[in-house]
Design a protein around this motif. Structure first.
Motif, mmCIF file in Angstrom:
data_model
loop_
_atom_site.group_PDB
_atom_site.id
_atom_site.type_symbol
_atom_site.label_atom_id
_atom_site.label_comp_id
_atom_site.label_asym_id
_atom_site.label_seq_id
_atom_site.Cartn_x
_atom_site.Cartn_y
_atom_site.Cartn_z
ATOM 1 N N ASP A 27 1.157 -0.986 0.059
ATOM 2 C CA ASP A 27 -0.252 0.116 0.268
ATOM 3 C C ASP A 27 0.581 1.179 0.080
ATOM 4 O O ASP A 27 1.672 1.199 0.861
ATOM 5 C CB ASP A 27 -1.067 0.147 1.337
ATOM 6 N N ILE A 28 0.707 2.527 -1.292
ATOM 7 C CA ILE A 28 1.468 3.121 -0.924
ATOM 8 C C ILE A 28 0.470 4.423 -0.510
ATOM 9 O O ILE A 28 -0.367 4.411 -1.120
ATOM 10 C CB ILE A 28 1.665 3.475 -2.198
ATOM 11 N N ALA A 29 0.872 5.572 -0.034
ATOM 12 C CA ALA A 29 0.808 6.668 0.122
ATOM 13 C C ALA A 29 1.791 7.908 -0.528
ATOM 14 O O ALA A 29 3.056 7.804 -0.581
ATOM 15 C CB ALA A 29 -0.570 6.726 2.099
ATOM 16 N N VAL A 30 0.877 8.797 -1.639
ATOM 17 C CA VAL A 30 2.123 10.278 -1.765
ATOM 18 C C VAL A 30 1.037 10.975 -1.245
ATOM 19 O O VAL A 30 -0.918 11.401 -2.080
ATOM 20 C CB VAL A 30 1.300 9.854 -3.104
ATOM 21 N N PHE A 31 2.122 12.054 -1.009
ATOM 22 C CA PHE A 31 1.291 13.656 -0.367
ATOM 23 C C PHE A 31 2.435 14.623 -1.120
ATOM 24 O O PHE A 31 3.570 14.617 -1.065
ATOM 25 C CB PHE A 31 1.320 13.352 1.017
ATOM 26 N N ASN A 32 2.239 15.665 -1.590
ATOM 27 C CA ASN A 32 2.244 16.525 -2.761
ATOM 28 C C ASN A 32 2.291 17.849 -1.817
ATOM 29 O O ASN A 32 1.573 18.229 -1.447
ATOM 30 C CB ASN A 32 1.931 17.085 -3.911
ATOM 31 N N ASP A 33 3.719 17.633 -0.890
ATOM 32 C CA ASP A 33 3.291 19.027 -0.641
ATOM 33 C C ASP A 33 3.294 20.717 -0.748
ATOM 34 O O ASP A 33 2.575 21.143 -0.499
ATOM 35 C CB ASP A 33 5.036 19.343 -0.025
ATOM 36 N N ARG A 34 3.631 20.328 -2.470
ATOM 37 C CA ARG A 34 3.080 22.216 -2.756
ATOM 38 C C ARG A 34 1.369 21.992 -3.024
ATOM 39 O O ARG A 34 0.764 22.944 -2.501
ATOM 40 C CB ARG A 34 3.259 21.797 -4.636
ATOM 41 N N THR A 35 0.763 20.849 -3.423
ATOM 42 C CA THR A 35 -1.106 20.719 -3.480
ATOM 43 C C THR A 35 -1.896 20.641 -2.353
ATOM 44 O O THR A 35 -2.626 20.857 -2.398
ATOM 45 C CB THR A 35 -1.412 19.976 -5.282
ATOM 46 N N GLY A 36 -1.345 19.860 -1.396
ATOM 47 C CA GLY A 36 -1.424 19.114 -0.551
ATOM 48 C C GLY A 36 -2.760 17.821 -1.214
ATOM 49 O O GLY A 36 -3.479 17.208 0.605
ATOM 50 N N GLU A 37 -2.233 17.816 -1.680
ATOM 51 C CA GLU A 37 -3.661 16.188 -2.553
ATOM 52 C C GLU A 37 -2.546 15.310 -2.412
ATOM 53 O O GLU A 37 -1.045 14.940 -2.040
ATOM 54 C CB GLU A 37 -2.732 16.398 -3.684
ATOM 55 N N LEU A 38 -3.464 14.297 -1.565
ATOM 56 C CA LEU A 38 -3.140 12.452 -1.040
ATOM 57 C C LEU A 38 -3.248 11.973 -1.760
ATOM 58 O O LEU A 38 -5.007 11.988 -1.632
ATOM 59 C CB LEU A 38 -3.272 13.599 0.447
ATOM 60 N N THR A 39 -2.904 10.833 -2.066
ATOM 61 C CA THR A 39 -3.252 9.658 -3.417
ATOM 62 C C THR A 39 -2.615 8.720 -2.698
ATOM 63 O O THR A 39 -1.823 8.271 -1.675
ATOM 64 C CB THR A 39 -3.298 10.164 -4.308
ATOM 65 N N PHE A 40 -4.033 7.350 -3.386
ATOM 66 C CA PHE A 40 -3.013 6.274 -2.589
ATOM 67 C C PHE A 40 -3.165 5.602 -4.143
ATOM 68 O O PHE A 40 -3.573 5.841 -4.569
ATOM 69 C CB PHE A 40 -4.463 5.401 -1.807
ATOM 70 N N GLY A 41 -2.236 4.406 -3.310
ATOM 71 C CA GLY A 41 -2.168 3.369 -4.767
ATOM 72 C C GLY A 41 -2.145 1.298 -3.917
ATOM 73 O O GLY A 41 -1.617 1.776 -2.684
ATOM 74 N N LYS A 42 -2.195 0.578 -4.255
ATOM 75 C CA LYS A 42 -2.296 -1.038 -3.920
ATOM 76 C C LYS A 42 -1.479 -1.423 -5.259
ATOM 77 O O LYS A 42 -2.298 -1.327 -5.867
ATOM 78 C CB LYS A 42 -3.488 -1.096 -3.379
ATOM 79 N N ALA A 43 -1.203 -2.432 -4.864
ATOM 80 C CA ALA A 43 -0.122 -3.421 -5.813
ATOM 81 C C ALA A 43 0.385 -4.650 -4.828
ATOM 82 O O ALA A 43 0.229 -4.786 -3.831
ATOM 83 C CB ALA A 43 0.847 -2.701 -6.476
ATOM 84 N N LEU A 44 -0.250 -5.496 -5.978
ATOM 85 C CA LEU A 44 0.955 -6.545 -5.353
ATOM 86 C C LEU A 44 2.329 -6.818 -4.981
ATOM 87 O O LEU A 44 2.938 -6.376 -5.782
ATOM 88 C CB LEU A 44 0.944 -7.962 -6.442
ATOM 89 N N SER A 45 2.312 -7.255 -4.031
ATOM 90 C CA SER A 45 3.535 -7.764 -2.783
ATOM 91 C C SER A 45 4.913 -8.453 -3.949
ATOM 92 O O SER A 45 4.736 -9.025 -4.265
ATOM 93 C CB SER A 45 3.348 -7.234 -1.310
ATOM 94 N N SER A 46 6.331 -8.371 -4.314
ATOM 95 C CA SER A 46 6.878 -8.755 -4.595
ATOM 96 C C SER A 46 7.953 -8.886 -4.079
ATOM 97 O O SER A 46 9.347 -8.649 -3.570
ATOM 98 C CB SER A 46 8.226 -7.771 -6.153
ATOM 99 N N PRO A 47 7.908 -9.672 -2.922
ATOM 100 C CA PRO A 47 9.077 -10.616 -1.697
ATOM 101 C C PRO A 47 10.607 -10.262 -2.354
ATOM 102 O O PRO A 47 11.471 -9.937 -1.605
ATOM 103 C CB PRO A 47 8.293 -11.624 -1.325
ATOM 104 N N GLN A 48 10.766 -10.994 -3.488
ATOM 105 C CA GLN A 48 12.110 -10.680 -3.614
ATOM 106 C C GLN A 48 12.424 -9.304 -4.705
ATOM 107 O O GLN A 48 13.855 -9.103 -4.436
ATOM 108 C CB GLN A 48 11.736 -11.495 -5.616
ATOM 109 N N GLN A 49 11.903 -8.179 -4.866
ATOM 110 C CA GLN A 49 12.089 -7.609 -5.218
ATOM 111 C C GLN A 49 11.323 -6.287 -4.944
ATOM 112 O O GLN A 49 10.371 -6.117 -5.193
ATOM 113 C CB GLN A 49 12.202 -7.126 -6.680
ATOM 114 N N LEU A 50 11.490 -5.608 -3.074
ATOM 115 C CA LEU A 50 10.327 -5.223 -2.499
ATOM 116 C C LEU A 50 9.750 -3.562 -3.161
ATOM 117 O O LEU A 50 8.934 -3.391 -3.736
ATOM 118 C CB LEU A 50 10.726 -4.676 -1.232
ATOM 119 N N VAL A 51 10.913 -3.402 -4.568
ATOM 120 C CA VAL A 51 10.689 -1.491 -5.138
ATOM 121 C C VAL A 51 9.668 -1.951 -6.102
ATOM 122 O O VAL A 51 9.010 -1.078 -6.607
ATOM 123 C CB VAL A 51 12.535 -1.216 -6.092
ATOM 124 N N ARG A 52 9.733 -3.138 -6.962
ATOM 125 C CA ARG A 52 8.991 -3.430 -7.493
ATOM 126 C C ARG A 52 7.671 -2.930 -7.356
ATOM 127 O O ARG A 52 6.677 -2.299 -7.873
ATOM 128 C CB ARG A 52 8.398 -4.814 -8.396
#
Length: 66
Positions: A27-52
């Motif tokens: 689960d990802i939360a992205v906050f834009n300091d400039r606009t105040g916008e908060l968005t969310f994303g969800k993706a399958l985990s990749s245990p071998q490559q977490l950054v993916r």
């Protein structure tokens, strides 16, 4: 005299990311300091490559942090 950060450095500092990496989903939360916008994303985990899973979640949140 202190140098000001480049425009690229200032642009990067305007987005904050938070990631919750679980066994199935990332689960990802992205906050834009400039606009105040908060968005969310969800993706399958990749245990071998977490950054993916983080990259996919950020993309689903509609953000590009690079």
């Amino acid at each position: 005299m202190q140098q000001r950060p480049s425009s690229q450095a200032r642009r990067r500092s305007r987005v904050r990311l938070a990631a919750d990496i679980g066994g199935t989903f990332t689960d990802i939360a992205v906050f834009n300091d400039r606009t105040g916008e908060l968005t969310f994303g969800k993706a399958l985990s990749s245990p071998q490559q977490l950054v993916r899973g983080i990259d996919a979640g950020v993309e689903k949140a509609g953000s590009d942090y690079r």
